[in-house]
Design an enzyme around this catalytic site. Sequence first.
Site, mmCIF file in Angstrom:
data_model
loop_
_atom_site.group_PDB
_atom_site.id
_atom_site.type_symbol
_atom_site.label_atom_id
_atom_site.label_comp_id
_atom_site.label_asym_id
_atom_site.label_seq_id
_atom_site.Cartn_x
_atom_site.Cartn_y
_atom_site.Cartn_z
ATOM 1 N N HIS A 122 0.867 -1.181 0.000
ATOM 2 C CA HIS A 122 0.000 0.000 0.000
ATOM 3 C C HIS A 122 0.909 1.239 0.000
ATOM 4 O O HIS A 122 2.021 1.187 0.524
ATOM 5 C CB HIS A 122 -0.842 -0.048 1.282
ATOM 6 C CG HIS A 122 -1.907 0.994 1.383
ATOM 7 N ND1 HIS A 122 -1.645 2.282 1.784
ATOM 8 C CD2 HIS A 122 -3.239 0.938 1.160
ATOM 9 C CE1 HIS A 122 -2.778 2.974 1.810
ATOM 10 N NE2 HIS A 122 -3.768 2.181 1.430
ATOM 11 N N ASP A 199 3.067 -4.557 8.198
ATOM 12 C CA ASP A 199 1.867 -3.760 7.996
ATOM 13 C C ASP A 199 0.678 -4.700 8.179
ATOM 14 O O ASP A 199 0.352 -5.486 7.290
ATOM 15 C CB ASP A 199 1.907 -3.136 6.596
ATOM 16 C CG ASP A 199 0.589 -2.442 6.238
ATOM 17 O OD1 ASP A 199 -0.392 -2.605 6.980
ATOM 18 O OD2 ASP A 199 0.563 -1.760 5.199
ATOM 19 N N GLN A 202 -4.450 -5.186 7.053
ATOM 20 C CA GLN A 202 -5.434 -6.114 6.492
ATOM 21 C C GLN A 202 -5.407 -7.495 7.144
ATOM 22 O O GLN A 202 -6.192 -8.360 6.770
ATOM 23 C CB GLN A 202 -5.197 -6.269 4.978
ATOM 24 C CG GLN A 202 -5.389 -4.995 4.179
ATOM 25 C CD GLN A 202 -6.827 -4.492 4.154
ATOM 26 O OE1 GLN A 202 -7.767 -5.215 4.515
ATOM 27 N NE2 GLN A 202 -7.012 -3.250 3.740
ATOM 28 N N LYS A 225 -10.425 -0.600 10.550
ATOM 29 C CA LYS A 225 -10.593 -1.804 9.724
ATOM 30 C C LYS A 225 -11.009 -3.006 10.588
ATOM 31 O O LYS A 225 -11.272 -4.085 10.073
ATOM 32 C CB LYS A 225 -9.297 -2.118 8.977
ATOM 33 C CG LYS A 225 -8.958 -1.049 7.928
ATOM 34 C CD LYS A 225 -7.838 -1.468 7.040
ATOM 35 C CE LYS A 225 -7.206 -0.318 6.298
ATOM 36 N NZ LYS A 225 -8.018 0.173 5.173
ATOM 37 N N CYS A 361 -4.748 2.357 -3.738
ATOM 38 C CA CYS A 361 -3.523 2.890 -3.111
ATOM 39 C C CYS A 361 -2.351 1.924 -3.262
ATOM 40 O O CYS A 361 -1.557 1.765 -2.324
ATOM 41 C CB CYS A 361 -3.739 3.235 -1.638
ATOM 42 S SG CYS A 361 -4.937 4.526 -1.394
HETATM 43 N N1 7TS Z 1 -1.678 -0.739 4.657
HETATM 44 C C1 7TS Z 1 -2.588 -1.532 4.060
HETATM 45 C C2 7TS Z 1 -2.214 -2.924 3.666
HETATM 46 C C3 7TS Z 1 -3.876 -1.037 3.830
HETATM 47 O O1 7TS Z 1 -4.780 -1.827 3.251
HETATM 48 C C4 7TS Z 1 -4.205 0.285 4.219
HETATM 49 C C5 7TS Z 1 -5.546 0.890 3.911
HETATM 50 C C6 7TS Z 1 -3.219 1.045 4.857
HETATM 51 C C7 7TS Z 1 -1.976 0.497 5.045
HETATM 52 C C8 7TS Z 1 -3.496 2.413 5.350
HETATM 53 O O2 7TS Z 1 -4.375 2.362 6.419
HETATM 54 P P1 7TS Z 1 -4.921 3.703 7.110
HETATM 55 O O3 7TS Z 1 -5.954 3.212 8.046
HETATM 56 O O4 7TS Z 1 -3.765 4.334 7.782
HETATM 57 O O5 7TS Z 1 -5.475 4.536 5.989
HETATM 58 N N2 7TS Z 1 -6.201 0.312 2.820
HETATM 59 C C9 7TS Z 1 -7.292 0.771 2.179
HETATM 60 C C10 7TS Z 1 -7.908 0.073 1.140
HETATM 61 O O6 7TS Z 1 -7.511 -0.994 0.702
HETATM 62 N N3 7TS Z 1 -8.972 0.781 0.706
HETATM 63 O O7 7TS Z 1 -9.051 1.898 1.432
HETATM 64 C C11 7TS Z 1 -8.024 1.904 2.359
#
Ligand code: 7TS
Length: 403
Positions: A122, A199, A202, A225, A361
Site C-alpha cells: 500500500h 503492515d 489487512q 478496519k 492505493c
Molecule cells: N496498509 C494496508 C495494507 C492497507 O490496506 C491500508 C488501507 C493502509 C496500510 C493504510 O491504512 P490507514 O488506516 O492508515 O489509511 N487500505 C485501504 C484500502 O484498501 N482501501 O481503502 C483503504
Amino acid sequence: MFTTDDIRKEFPILAQQVHGKPLVYLDNAATTQKPQCVIDAISEVYTTYNANVHRGVHHLSQVATEAMESARTTVQQFIGAEQRHEIIFTRGTTESINLVASSFGETFLKSGDEVIISALEHHSNIVPWQLLRDRIGIELRIIPLTEECSLDLEAYRRVFNERTKLVSVAHVSNVLGITNPIKEIIDIAHSHDVPVLIDGAQSTPHIKVDVKELDADFFALSGHKVYAPTGIGVLYGKEKWLEAMRPYHGGGEMIKSVRFEKTTYNELPYKFEAGTPDYTGIIALGKALEWVNSIGIEKIAAHEHALTRYAVEQLQRIEKMRIFGNPDGAAVSFLIGDIHPADIGTILDHLGIAVRTGHHCAQPLMDYLGIPGTVRASFAAYNTKEEVDILIKGIQRAVKMFG
Ligand code: 7TS
C-alpha cells in the site's frame, strides 16, 4: 453460538437501503462498519466521564485514564504483545509506519543503508520510506512477485547485504487478499540480524495475530478496519527498539521535564504519544476488540474465508473473468474483459452494492500487473453468502451492459 444474522443485528448501518435496494456492503478492506457497542462506547465517554487523561487528580480524569489504559491491555492481549508499554497509540497504520520510518530511520539509518519493501505494498508502506530516502539518502529494495502474484522469496533472500537495515512488508495484501508468508520473511531477515515491520492493516481484522510468536519487531494496525472508529491505530514495537529510538512528535505527554536548554523524555509508551491522545477512540478500539473476542477471531476468519472461496468459485464462472492472485483471505480483486472497473462499480452501486474500484492505493502493484485498477469485493464478519449471490447477479448485469 452466534449466527451471521445475530451479528448483522448489531450493526445498525446495515439495515438501510441504498438506491432502493438493501445495502450490500463489500468494501470492508477500506473500512468496516461499527457494532452498536462501539457506537455506545463513544457516546458513553461524552455523556458520563469525558475528561483529559493522565493529568487530572479529579474523578472524571481518573475514570477516563483507567478506561484508556485498560484498552491498551486489551490491544496488548489481542496481538499477543509481551508488554503493555510496547503498545503505542497512533492515528492508524499510516501514522504507525511514518513513526517507524522517522524515528527508527533517523536513529539507526544513514545514507546508503537499504530498506526492503515489496511490490504489493500500500502507498502507506512506500511513501514514508521515500520521504526518508529524500531526507537521509537511504535506498529502497523491492521484493518482486512470482507469476502467481505471491512474494518471490528466492529474490527476497538474495536482496540482503551488509547495508540492509530494515524489512517492511504487508501481512495481507489489500488488493489481492493474499496472506504473505510473514513468519518465513521475518526468520530470513532475522538470520541477517535485520528487524522487520509488519503492515497488519489487512490481517488484524481477519486472522489471529501473535506478534511474539511471529517475532515481529514492529506491527502496525488501523482500528477502523477492525470495527473501531476512524482516527485510531496502533504501533507495536519491541521494547529494545522503542527505548533506543528518538521520539516522533514533540509536545505534552511525551516529556519528563522541559527546560529551554534540555528536555528529557517520558517512559514508554508515552514517549511516542505526544499531545492529548484520542482516548475516546482508544476506548472504542478496546470495545471493538472485545466485540471481536466475543465472536472469536478464528470463527470470523473461517466465515470470511468461506465467503471468499465461494465468491471466487462464482466469479470464475463469468466469461473473461480475471482474478488477480490466489486470494486466501477476505478480499478478491478482479477484472472482466476490457470493462473499466469504475463502470462495474457504478452499476453495482445502483444495485445497492458497495465495492471498491481503482488502484486501491497500490499503484506500483497496478503497474506491475499492467492494469489501471481492479474491482475489489472484501468481506467482514457480517457478510453473507446471499450477498455474494447478489454481487454475482450485479456483475452479470454489468457484463450485459458493457461486455
Ligand atoms: N496498509 C494496508 C495494507 C492497507 O490496506 C491500508 C488501507 C493502509 C496500510 C493504510 O491504512 P490507514 O488506516 O492508515 O489509511 N487500505 C485501504 C484500502 O484498501 N482501501 O481503502 C483503504
